[in-house]
Design a protein around this motif. Structure first.
Motif, PDB file in Angstrom:
ATOM      1  N   GLN A   1       7.408  -2.181 -12.988  1.00  0.00           N
ATOM      2  CA  GLN A   1       6.959  -2.581 -11.656  1.00  0.00           C
ATOM      3  C   GLN A   1       6.453  -1.382 -10.878  1.00  0.00           C
ATOM      4  OE1 GLN A   1       6.286  -5.030  -9.901  1.00  0.00           O
ATOM      5  NE2 GLN A   1       7.410  -6.854 -10.558  1.00  0.00           N
ATOM      6  N   VAL A   2       5.490  -1.645 -10.039  1.00  0.00           N
ATOM      7  CA  VAL A   2       4.932  -0.615  -9.171  1.00  0.00           C
ATOM      8  C   VAL A   2       5.008  -1.120  -7.744  1.00  0.00           C
ATOM      9  CG1 VAL A   2       2.886   0.694  -8.559  1.00  0.00           C
ATOM     10  CG2 VAL A   2       3.392   0.241 -10.964  1.00  0.00           C
ATOM     11  N   GLN A   3       5.607  -0.345  -6.884  1.00  0.00           N
ATOM     12  CA  GLN A   3       5.651  -0.705  -5.470  1.00  0.00           C
ATOM     13  C   GLN A   3       4.596   0.084  -4.713  1.00  0.00           C
ATOM     14  OE1 GLN A   3       8.890  -0.125  -7.066  1.00  0.00           O
ATOM     15  NE2 GLN A   3       8.743  -2.331  -7.364  1.00  0.00           N
ATOM     16  N   SER A  21      -3.012   4.822   4.576  1.00  0.00           N
ATOM     17  CA  SER A  21      -2.435   5.461   3.398  1.00  0.00           C
ATOM     18  C   SER A  21      -1.737   4.415   2.546  1.00  0.00           C
ATOM     19  CB  SER A  21      -1.414   6.532   3.802  1.00  0.00           C
ATOM     20  OG  SER A  21      -1.999   7.534   4.589  1.00  0.00           O
ATOM     21  N   CYS A  22      -1.713   4.662   1.265  1.00  0.00           N
ATOM     22  CA  CYS A  22      -0.995   3.785   0.341  1.00  0.00           C
ATOM     23  C   CYS A  22      -0.361   4.651  -0.733  1.00  0.00           C
ATOM     24  CB  CYS A  22      -1.929   2.765  -0.280  1.00  0.00           C
ATOM     25  SG  CYS A  22      -1.148   1.734  -1.548  1.00  0.00           S
ATOM     26  N   THR A  23       0.943   4.573  -0.835  1.00  0.00           N
ATOM     27  CA  THR A  23       1.670   5.356  -1.827  1.00  0.00           C
ATOM     28  C   THR A  23       2.245   4.435  -2.895  1.00  0.00           C
ATOM     29  OG1 THR A  23       2.231   7.060  -0.209  1.00  0.00           O
ATOM     30  CG2 THR A  23       3.570   6.960  -2.197  1.00  0.00           C
ATOM     31  N   ALA A  24       1.968   4.792  -4.149  1.00  0.00           N
ATOM     32  CA  ALA A  24       2.484   4.032  -5.285  1.00  0.00           C
ATOM     33  C   ALA A  24       3.780   4.672  -5.778  1.00  0.00           C
ATOM     34  CB  ALA A  24       1.455   4.012  -6.398  1.00  0.00           C
ATOM     35  N   SER A  25       4.728   3.824  -6.176  1.00  0.00           N
ATOM     36  CA  SER A  25       6.014   4.345  -6.647  1.00  0.00           C
ATOM     37  C   SER A  25       5.849   5.131  -7.945  1.00  0.00           C
ATOM     38  CB  SER A  25       7.001   3.196  -6.846  1.00  0.00           C
ATOM     39  OG  SER A  25       6.476   2.237  -7.751  1.00  0.00           O
ATOM     40  N   ARG A  30      -1.402   0.524 -16.267  1.00  0.00           N
ATOM     41  CA  ARG A  30      -1.702  -0.746 -15.629  1.00  0.00           C
ATOM     42  C   ARG A  30      -2.126  -0.575 -14.182  1.00  0.00           C
ATOM     43  NH1 ARG A  30       3.159  -4.675 -17.490  1.00  0.00           N
ATOM     44  NH2 ARG A  30       1.882  -6.238 -16.421  1.00  0.00           N
ATOM     45  N   ASN A  31      -1.971   0.592 -13.626  1.00  0.00           N
ATOM     46  CA  ASN A  31      -2.493   0.860 -12.287  1.00  0.00           C
ATOM     47  C   ASN A  31      -3.282   2.152 -12.294  1.00  0.00           C
ATOM     48  OD1 ASN A  31      -0.119   2.462 -12.482  1.00  0.00           O
ATOM     49  ND2 ASN A  31       0.072   2.528 -10.266  1.00  0.00           N
ATOM     50  N   SER A  32      -4.291   2.165 -13.186  1.00  0.00           N
ATOM     51  CA  SER A  32      -5.167   3.322 -13.305  1.00  0.00           C
ATOM     52  C   SER A  32      -6.115   3.451 -12.130  1.00  0.00           C
ATOM     53  CB  SER A  32      -5.986   3.211 -14.597  1.00  0.00           C
ATOM     54  OG  SER A  32      -5.135   3.169 -15.720  1.00  0.00           O
ATOM     55  N   ALA A  33      -6.238   2.394 -11.367  1.00  0.00           N
ATOM     56  CA  ALA A  33      -7.123   2.406 -10.211  1.00  0.00           C
ATOM     57  C   ALA A  33      -6.413   1.787  -9.014  1.00  0.00           C
ATOM     58  CB  ALA A  33      -8.398   1.618 -10.513  1.00  0.00           C
ATOM     59  N   ALA A 108      -7.890  -8.929 -10.822  1.00  0.00           N
ATOM     60  CA  ALA A 108      -7.706  -7.804 -11.737  1.00  0.00           C
ATOM     61  C   ALA A 108      -6.642  -6.829 -11.249  1.00  0.00           C
ATOM     62  CB  ALA A 108      -9.026  -7.064 -11.937  1.00  0.00           C
ATOM     63  N   TYR A 109      -6.223  -7.004 -10.013  1.00  0.00           N
ATOM     64  CA  TYR A 109      -5.216  -6.113  -9.432  1.00  0.00           C
ATOM     65  C   TYR A 109      -3.849  -6.765  -9.543  1.00  0.00           C
ATOM     66  CZ  TYR A 109      -9.142  -3.410  -7.740  1.00  0.00           C
ATOM     67  OH  TYR A 109     -10.276  -2.638  -7.675  1.00  0.00           O
ATOM     68  N   GLU A 110      -2.944  -6.049 -10.174  1.00  0.00           N
ATOM     69  CA  GLU A 110      -1.640  -6.641 -10.485  1.00  0.00           C
ATOM     70  C   GLU A 110      -0.607  -6.414  -9.401  1.00  0.00           C
ATOM     71  OE1 GLU A 110      -0.333  -5.503 -14.341  1.00  0.00           O
ATOM     72  OE2 GLU A 110       1.574  -6.580 -14.203  1.00  0.00           O
TER      73      GLU A 110
END
Length: 122
Positions: A1-3, A21-25, A30-33, A108-110
């Motif tokens: 999972q990615v938050q 701003s957006c910060t990914a955990s 699967r979240n290359s973009a 396409a965005y999970e």
């Protein structure tokens, strides 16, 4: 999972600037973009811009070209959306999303953030 955690929305006047701003955990294949979408009241969610983590390549919607700039800080797993010359029609909830590549296709965005409100007064 990615938050995904967004920040930076607010109320501004037409012509003003705002930075989201957006910060990914974490980052995975699967979240290359990362992408930004927006949804105005009564309208469908629409693509704004996307960026690839690896090489920083970007893709913009025509409606924001020349006014919005996306950038990324790989060390912080954070993407930024600099919005200049804001217009009332930019008013929407802005969502950060993570997917496999830069595409306008919403499905396409999970992974999705909770959204942040941007209101531009005339």
């Amino acid at each position: 999972q990615v938050q995904l955690v967004e920040s930076g929305g607010g109320l501004v006047q037409a012509g003003d600037s705002l930075r989201l701003s957006c910060t990914a955990s974490r980052r995975t294949p699967r979240n290359s973009a990362m992408g930004w979408f927006r949804q105005a009241p009564g309208k469908e969610r629409e693509f704004v811009v996307a960026i690839r983590w690896s090489d920083g390549s970007t893709y913009y919607a025509d409606s924001v070209k020349g006014r919005f700039t996306i950038s990324r800080d790989n060390a912080k797993n954070t993407v930024y959306l600099q919005m200049n010359s804001l217009k009332p029609e930019d008013t929407a909830v802005y969502y950060c999303a993570a997917g496999r590549d830069t595409t306008v296709v919403i499905t396409a965005y999970e992974y999705w953030g909770q959204g942040t409100q941007v209101t531009v007064s005339s």
